[in-house]
Scaffold this active site. Structure first.
Site, PDB file in Angstrom:
ATOM      1  N   ASN A 114       0.858  -1.187   0.000  1.00  0.00           N
ATOM      2  CA  ASN A 114       0.000   0.000   0.000  1.00  0.00           C
ATOM      3  C   ASN A 114       0.890   1.232   0.000  1.00  0.00           C
ATOM      4  O   ASN A 114       1.999   1.200   0.546  1.00  0.00           O
ATOM      5  CB  ASN A 114      -0.886   0.015   1.247  1.00  0.00           C
ATOM      6  CG  ASN A 114      -1.840   1.198   1.277  1.00  0.00           C
ATOM      7  OD1 ASN A 114      -2.450   1.542   0.262  1.00  0.00           O
ATOM      8  ND2 ASN A 114      -1.980   1.821   2.434  1.00  0.00           N
ATOM      9  N   HIS A 116       0.831   5.175   1.321  1.00  0.00           N
ATOM     10  CA  HIS A 116       0.079   6.027   2.244  1.00  0.00           C
ATOM     11  C   HIS A 116       0.741   7.403   2.296  1.00  0.00           C
ATOM     12  O   HIS A 116       1.964   7.501   2.410  1.00  0.00           O
ATOM     13  CB  HIS A 116       0.062   5.409   3.646  1.00  0.00           C
ATOM     14  CG  HIS A 116      -0.751   6.212   4.614  1.00  0.00           C
ATOM     15  ND1 HIS A 116      -2.131   6.236   4.586  1.00  0.00           N
ATOM     16  CD2 HIS A 116      -0.388   7.048   5.616  1.00  0.00           C
ATOM     17  CE1 HIS A 116      -2.575   7.044   5.530  1.00  0.00           C
ATOM     18  NE2 HIS A 116      -1.545   7.555   6.165  1.00  0.00           N
TER      19      HIS A 116
HETATM   20  C1  GRF Z   1      -2.889   8.768  -2.865  1.00  0.00           C
HETATM   21  O1  GRF Z   1      -2.618   9.929  -2.155  1.00  0.00           O
HETATM   22  C2  GRF Z   1      -2.583   7.586  -1.987  1.00  0.00           C
HETATM   23  O2  GRF Z   1      -1.519   7.804  -1.145  1.00  0.00           O
HETATM   24  C3  GRF Z   1      -3.841   7.447  -1.212  1.00  0.00           C
HETATM   25  O3  GRF Z   1      -4.867   7.724  -2.108  1.00  0.00           O
HETATM   26  C4  GRF Z   1      -4.368   8.573  -3.128  1.00  0.00           C
HETATM   27  C5  GRF Z   1      -4.643   7.885  -4.432  1.00  0.00           C
HETATM   28  O4  GRF Z   1      -4.371   8.699  -5.528  1.00  0.00           O
HETATM   29  N1  GRF Z   1      -3.887   6.141  -0.605  1.00  0.00           N
HETATM   30  P1  GRF Z   1      -4.375   8.070  -6.990  1.00  0.00           P
HETATM   31  O5  GRF Z   1      -5.739   7.425  -7.203  1.00  0.00           O
HETATM   32  O6  GRF Z   1      -3.261   7.090  -7.069  1.00  0.00           O
HETATM   33  O7  GRF Z   1      -4.186   9.246  -7.894  1.00  0.00           O
END
Ligand code: GRF
Length: 224
Positions: A114, A116
């Site tokens: 994941n 984050h």
């Molecule tokens: C990112 O900021 C990620 O860290 C979080 O959700 C967002 C997803 O953005 N978990 P994307 O869909 O990859 O543009």
């Protein structure tokens, strides 16, 4: 064509939205030397732009509507079946906005990543950028970690730091962090796929070094 190397690890990506991290993963995996290939993208939102990104890259997609299932387990059973059908070996969560049950997470233990938007273990959960600003943090950033059942928990692999600047607000801080997410997520996937990530209890070891590490600290920044 991947030359003498072992077969690429088959990757499934779970998304709910824009999929900019998915795009970064797609771009990295388009390198013929990549030890990972994305074979399936699953979204729980029909209109997620990430589905279009995947289709543009010729990657199989599935829309699996969580609201069509009576509970989390039956929704996840459908996801597991789709991943199994494509013989997925590694799962990447990329802006997937559903909580996963411990059973699902344990099935993918040490094989699910994941990203984050914080320097974990700080600021688990939502609104990380605003919370960092409210605390007057000098540094913020992002983390790629192996997924464990608790929220935003698990062995930390890569971390990138971003300075909090005078006058920052949540949106521009988020944008600067996102640039770093796009840098560390593909790299972490390549490291895992290349067998360069080991796990010792709650700690990830990257090339034998305790995580989280900065991408700048990698002795061999390319894959394997
Ligand atoms: C990112 O900021 C990620 O860290 C979080 O959700 C967002 C997803 O953005 N978990 P994307 O869909 O990859 O543009």
């Amino acid at each position: 064509m991947n030359g003498h190397r072992r077969p690429r690890r088959r990757v499934g990506v779970l998304i709910s939205g824009s999929g900019s991290n998915l795009q970064a993963l797609i771009d990295a995996c388009s390198d013929s030397e990549s030890p990972a290939e994305i074979v399936l993208v699953i979204s729980n939102q029909a209109d997620a732009f990430g589905l279009t990104r995947a289709q543009n890259a010729g990657i199989a997609t599935r829309f699996i509507d969580h609201s069509a299932y009576p509970d989390r387990t039956s929704f996840e059973t459908e996801i597991l079946a789709a991943l199994a059908e494509q013989q997925v070996e590694i799962v990447c969560l990329a802006g997937f906005m559903r909580i996963l049950t411990p059973g699902f997470v344990e099935h993918w233990e040490d094989r699910m990543l994941n990203v984050h938007p914080s320097l974990l273990p700080d600021y688990k959960g939502l609104h990380t950028h605003q919370r960092a600003l409210d605390d007057g943090a000098e540094w913020h950033g992002c983390t790629v970690h192996l997924v464990r059942p608790a929220l935003d928990d698990g062995p930390l692999v890569l971390q990138a730091r971003v300075p909090v600047l005078e006058g920052d607000h949540a949106d521009n801080l988020a944008a600067r962090v996102l640039v770093q997410e796009h840098r560390i997520y593909p790299l972490a996937l390549q490291l895992l796929a290349a067998g360069r990530v080991a796990v010792d209890g709650d700690t990830a070891l990257i090339d034998g070094v305790k995580g989280p590490i900065s991408p700048d600290a990698l002795r061999e920044p390319k894959y394997s």
